[in-house]
Design a protein around this motif. Structure first.
Motif, PDB file in Angstrom:
ATOM      1  N   LEU A  14     -24.668   0.248 -27.575  1.00 33.14           N
ATOM      2  CA  LEU A  14     -23.251   0.205 -27.870  1.00 33.14           C
ATOM      3  C   LEU A  14     -22.692   0.540 -27.144  1.00 33.14           C
ATOM      4  O   LEU A  14     -21.320   0.150 -27.384  1.00 33.14           O
ATOM      5  CB  LEU A  14     -23.635   2.224 -28.502  1.00 33.14           C
ATOM      6  N   ARG A  15     -22.369   0.508 -25.610  1.00 31.64           N
ATOM      7  CA  ARG A  15     -21.890  -0.049 -24.947  1.00 31.64           C
ATOM      8  C   ARG A  15     -21.570  -1.062 -24.499  1.00 31.64           C
ATOM      9  O   ARG A  15     -19.941  -2.067 -25.239  1.00 31.64           O
ATOM     10  CB  ARG A  15     -21.896   0.695 -23.740  1.00 31.64           C
ATOM     11  N   ASN A  18     -20.037  -2.571 -28.425  1.00 27.85           N
ATOM     12  CA  ASN A  18     -18.490  -1.975 -28.693  1.00 27.85           C
ATOM     13  C   ASN A  18     -17.075  -2.715 -27.483  1.00 27.85           C
ATOM     14  O   ASN A  18     -15.844  -3.553 -27.799  1.00 27.85           O
ATOM     15  CB  ASN A  18     -18.202  -0.773 -28.054  1.00 27.85           C
ATOM     16  N   SER A  19     -17.642  -3.059 -26.209  1.00 24.88           N
ATOM     17  CA  SER A  19     -16.969  -3.610 -25.914  1.00 24.88           C
ATOM     18  C   SER A  19     -16.956  -4.961 -26.166  1.00 24.88           C
ATOM     19  O   SER A  19     -15.269  -5.902 -26.223  1.00 24.88           O
ATOM     20  CB  SER A  19     -17.660  -4.378 -24.696  1.00 24.88           C
ATOM     21  N   GLN A  22     -15.867  -4.665 -30.492  1.00 26.61           N
ATOM     22  CA  GLN A  22     -14.826  -4.307 -30.980  1.00 26.61           C
ATOM     23  C   GLN A  22     -15.351  -4.110 -32.678  1.00 26.61           C
ATOM     24  O   GLN A  22     -14.679  -4.405 -33.502  1.00 26.61           O
ATOM     25  CB  GLN A  22     -13.734  -4.811 -30.724  1.00 26.61           C
ATOM     26  N   SER A  24     -15.592  -2.659 -36.249  1.00 26.82           N
ATOM     27  CA  SER A  24     -14.888  -1.235 -36.823  1.00 26.82           C
ATOM     28  C   SER A  24     -15.453  -0.980 -37.659  1.00 26.82           C
ATOM     29  O   SER A  24     -15.425   0.693 -37.806  1.00 26.82           O
ATOM     30  CB  SER A  24     -14.342  -2.427 -38.092  1.00 26.82           C
ATOM     31  N   ILE A  26     -20.462  -0.288 -36.804  1.00 25.34           N
ATOM     32  CA  ILE A  26     -21.477   0.139 -36.245  1.00 25.34           C
ATOM     33  C   ILE A  26     -23.024   1.193 -35.940  1.00 25.34           C
ATOM     34  O   ILE A  26     -22.142   2.085 -36.215  1.00 25.34           O
ATOM     35  CB  ILE A  26     -21.073  -0.462 -34.479  1.00 25.34           C
ATOM     36  N   VAL A  53     -23.532  -4.206 -37.895  1.00 24.74           N
ATOM     37  CA  VAL A  53     -22.209  -4.322 -37.415  1.00 24.74           C
ATOM     38  C   VAL A  53     -21.053  -4.982 -37.733  1.00 24.74           C
ATOM     39  O   VAL A  53     -21.660  -5.779 -38.306  1.00 24.74           O
ATOM     40  CB  VAL A  53     -22.380  -4.899 -35.571  1.00 24.74           C
ATOM     41  N   SER A  55     -17.549  -6.542 -37.644  1.00 19.32           N
ATOM     42  CA  SER A  55     -16.270  -6.848 -36.461  1.00 19.32           C
ATOM     43  C   SER A  55     -15.532  -7.903 -36.226  1.00 19.32           C
ATOM     44  O   SER A  55     -16.239  -8.918 -37.737  1.00 19.32           O
ATOM     45  CB  SER A  55     -17.065  -7.483 -35.363  1.00 19.32           C
TER      46      SER A  55
END
Length: 95
Positions: A14-15, A18-19, A22, A24, A26, A53, A55
């Motif tokens: 997840l980290r 997300n990085s 980005q 909206s 997940i 996800v 995005s």
């Protein structure tokens, strides 16, 4: 039963996602227990996942391009720890 993924592998996945993306939205689910006795099953869990996800980074990209973006974000995790990843990737508004 599927469980929301919260262990160390899922946390790192997840980290990284997300990085890189980005998102909206997940959702990462640990499906490992459903694969008990099958190839790649790890008794410690966190070997089989389902990912949704959403995005803006996916806008204008086809399914293969989106999956490549996800694999690129996860990098070495796909070779070392994650045996299987089911992916649904969408741009905003595609649901």
């Amino acid at each position: 039963m599927n469980a929301l993924a919260t262990g160390p592998v899922a946390t790192e996945m997840l980290r990284r996602l997300n990085s890189a993306l980005q998102p909206s939205r997940i959702e990462l689910v640990d499906d490992s227990e459903q694969h008990r006795g099958h190839g790649g099953y790890n008794p410690a869990g966190e070997s089989h996942f389902s990912l949704f996800v959403e995005s803006a980074a996916f806008s204008g990209k086809n399914r293969v391009e989106r999956q490549r973006m996800i694999y690129r974000a996860l990098g070495d995790m796909m070779h070392a720890r994650v045996h299987a990843l089911s992916i649904r990737a969408a741009a905003p508004g595609e649901g």
